[in-house]
Design a protein around this motif. Structure first.
Motif, PDB file in Angstrom:
ATOM      1  N   SER A 101       0.815  -1.211   0.000  1.00 38.13           N
ATOM      2  CA  SER A 101       0.000   0.000   0.000  1.00 38.13           C
ATOM      3  C   SER A 101       0.853   1.268   0.000  1.00 38.13           C
ATOM      4  N   GLU A 102       2.148   1.154   0.285  1.00 41.98           N
ATOM      5  CA  GLU A 102       2.983   2.346   0.297  1.00 41.98           C
ATOM      6  C   GLU A 102       3.305   2.776  -1.130  1.00 41.98           C
ATOM      7  N   ALA A 103       3.551   4.049  -1.300  1.00 39.24           N
ATOM      8  CA  ALA A 103       3.833   4.599  -2.623  1.00 39.24           C
ATOM      9  C   ALA A 103       5.331   4.511  -2.882  1.00 39.24           C
ATOM     10  N   LEU A 104       5.730   3.570  -3.696  1.00 36.89           N
ATOM     11  CA  LEU A 104       7.137   3.432  -4.036  1.00 36.89           C
ATOM     12  C   LEU A 104       7.513   4.445  -5.107  1.00 36.89           C
ATOM     13  N   TYR A 105       8.642   5.074  -4.938  1.00 36.56           N
ATOM     14  CA  TYR A 105       9.181   6.018  -5.914  1.00 36.56           C
ATOM     15  C   TYR A 105       8.299   7.243  -6.104  1.00 36.56           C
ATOM     16  N   SER A 106       7.476   7.579  -5.146  1.00 36.34           N
ATOM     17  CA  SER A 106       6.676   8.798  -5.230  1.00 36.34           C
ATOM     18  C   SER A 106       7.472   9.942  -4.642  1.00 36.34           C
ATOM     19  N   GLY A 107       7.336  11.095  -5.231  1.00 41.33           N
ATOM     20  CA  GLY A 107       8.037  12.270  -4.758  1.00 41.33           C
ATOM     21  C   GLY A 107       8.893  12.851  -5.863  1.00 41.33           C
ATOM     22  N   LEU A 108       9.730  13.798  -5.487  1.00 37.41           N
ATOM     23  CA  LEU A 108      10.622  14.468  -6.430  1.00 37.41           C
ATOM     24  C   LEU A 108      12.026  13.915  -6.236  1.00 37.41           C
ATOM     25  N   TYR A 109      12.584  13.353  -7.294  1.00 42.80           N
ATOM     26  CA  TYR A 109      13.926  12.772  -7.263  1.00 42.80           C
ATOM     27  C   TYR A 109      14.844  13.526  -8.202  1.00 42.80           C
ATOM     28  N   ARG A 110      16.123  13.383  -7.971  1.00 44.94           N
ATOM     29  CA  ARG A 110      17.106  13.934  -8.904  1.00 44.94           C
ATOM     30  C   ARG A 110      18.096  12.836  -9.258  1.00 44.94           C
ATOM     31  N   TYR A 111      18.645  12.931 -10.450  1.00 44.07           N
ATOM     32  CA  TYR A 111      19.618  11.955 -10.929  1.00 44.07           C
ATOM     33  C   TYR A 111      20.965  12.633 -11.052  1.00 44.07           C
ATOM     34  N   ASP A 112      21.980  12.064 -10.441  1.00 43.79           N
ATOM     35  CA  ASP A 112      23.338  12.596 -10.480  1.00 43.79           C
ATOM     36  C   ASP A 112      24.096  11.891 -11.604  1.00 43.79           C
ATOM     37  N   LEU A 113      24.412  12.623 -12.657  1.00 43.40           N
ATOM     38  CA  LEU A 113      25.100  12.032 -13.809  1.00 43.40           C
ATOM     39  C   LEU A 113      26.483  11.508 -13.441  1.00 43.40           C
ATOM     40  N   ALA A 114      27.169  12.187 -12.529  1.00 40.03           N
ATOM     41  CA  ALA A 114      28.523  11.786 -12.158  1.00 40.03           C
ATOM     42  C   ALA A 114      28.550  10.443 -11.425  1.00 40.03           C
ATOM     43  N   THR A 115      27.580  10.225 -10.536  1.00 38.11           N
ATOM     44  CA  THR A 115      27.573   8.991  -9.741  1.00 38.11           C
ATOM     45  C   THR A 115      26.624   7.936 -10.286  1.00 38.11           C
ATOM     46  N   GLY A 116      25.694   8.343 -11.163  1.00 43.25           N
ATOM     47  CA  GLY A 116      24.708   7.410 -11.692  1.00 43.25           C
ATOM     48  C   GLY A 116      23.687   6.983 -10.658  1.00 43.25           C
ATOM     49  N   ARG A 117      23.410   7.861  -9.690  1.00 42.61           N
ATOM     50  CA  ARG A 117      22.482   7.523  -8.604  1.00 42.61           C
ATOM     51  C   ARG A 117      21.327   8.501  -8.535  1.00 42.61           C
ATOM     52  N   TRP A 118      20.164   7.945  -8.111  1.00 42.48           N
ATOM     53  CA  TRP A 118      18.975   8.730  -7.835  1.00 42.48           C
ATOM     54  C   TRP A 118      18.937   9.068  -6.352  1.00 42.48           C
ATOM     55  N   SER A 119      18.426  10.256  -6.015  1.00 42.56           N
ATOM     56  CA  SER A 119      18.235  10.605  -4.608  1.00 42.56           C
ATOM     57  C   SER A 119      16.920  11.363  -4.454  1.00 42.56           C
ATOM     58  N   LEU A 120      16.274  11.141  -3.327  1.00 42.27           N
ATOM     59  CA  LEU A 120      15.002  11.795  -3.028  1.00 42.27           C
ATOM     60  C   LEU A 120      15.260  13.234  -2.609  1.00 42.27           C
ATOM     61  N   VAL A 121      14.583  14.169  -3.291  1.00 45.93           N
ATOM     62  CA  VAL A 121      14.691  15.590  -2.976  1.00 45.93           C
ATOM     63  C   VAL A 121      13.565  16.001  -2.036  1.00 45.93           C
TER      64      VAL A 121
END
Length: 103
Positions: free
Chosen positions: A4-24
């Motif tokens: 029931s939880e919302a996975l991947y909901s919210g505003l994320y950013r992608y860091d091209l240098a590290t190849g990682r997503w982070s929640l903003v």
């Protein structure tokens, strides 16, 4: 989780240098900060104003609801500004399925 939880909901950013997503910013209200709610959506328009360091988030669809709002995420201050409130339920614009935007 229980599904029931919302996975991947919210505003994320992608860091091209590290190849990682982070929640903003998480989906929903920002607690005691009195900022407007940021609701996850699809079918919306987003525009980056690089001169002002602002991300414009316009309309979209959340579940079965069509949104007709305009939010700005201030990249410098890490805060959300509501330019136009949700008006779809009070005679606002009808749903659009091919959002286009130009800044």
């Amino acid at each position: 989780g229980n599904g029931s939880e919302a996975l991947y909901s919210g505003l994320y950013r992608y860091d091209l240098a590290t190849g990682r997503w982070s929640l903003v910013r998480a989906d929903g209200p920002e607690g005691a900060s009195r900022q407007p709610a940021l609701r996850a959506r699809m079918g919306h328009s987003m525009l980056l104003d690089a001169q002002r360091d602002q991300l414009h988030i316009i309309a979209g669809q959340r579940h079965k609801d069509y949104l007709a709002d305009h939010l700005i995420w201030d990249l410098q201050r890490q805060r959300l500004v509501q330019v136009v409130k949700e008006v779809a339920r009070r005679g606002g614009p009808e749903a659009g399925f091919t959002q286009r935007a130009l800044l």
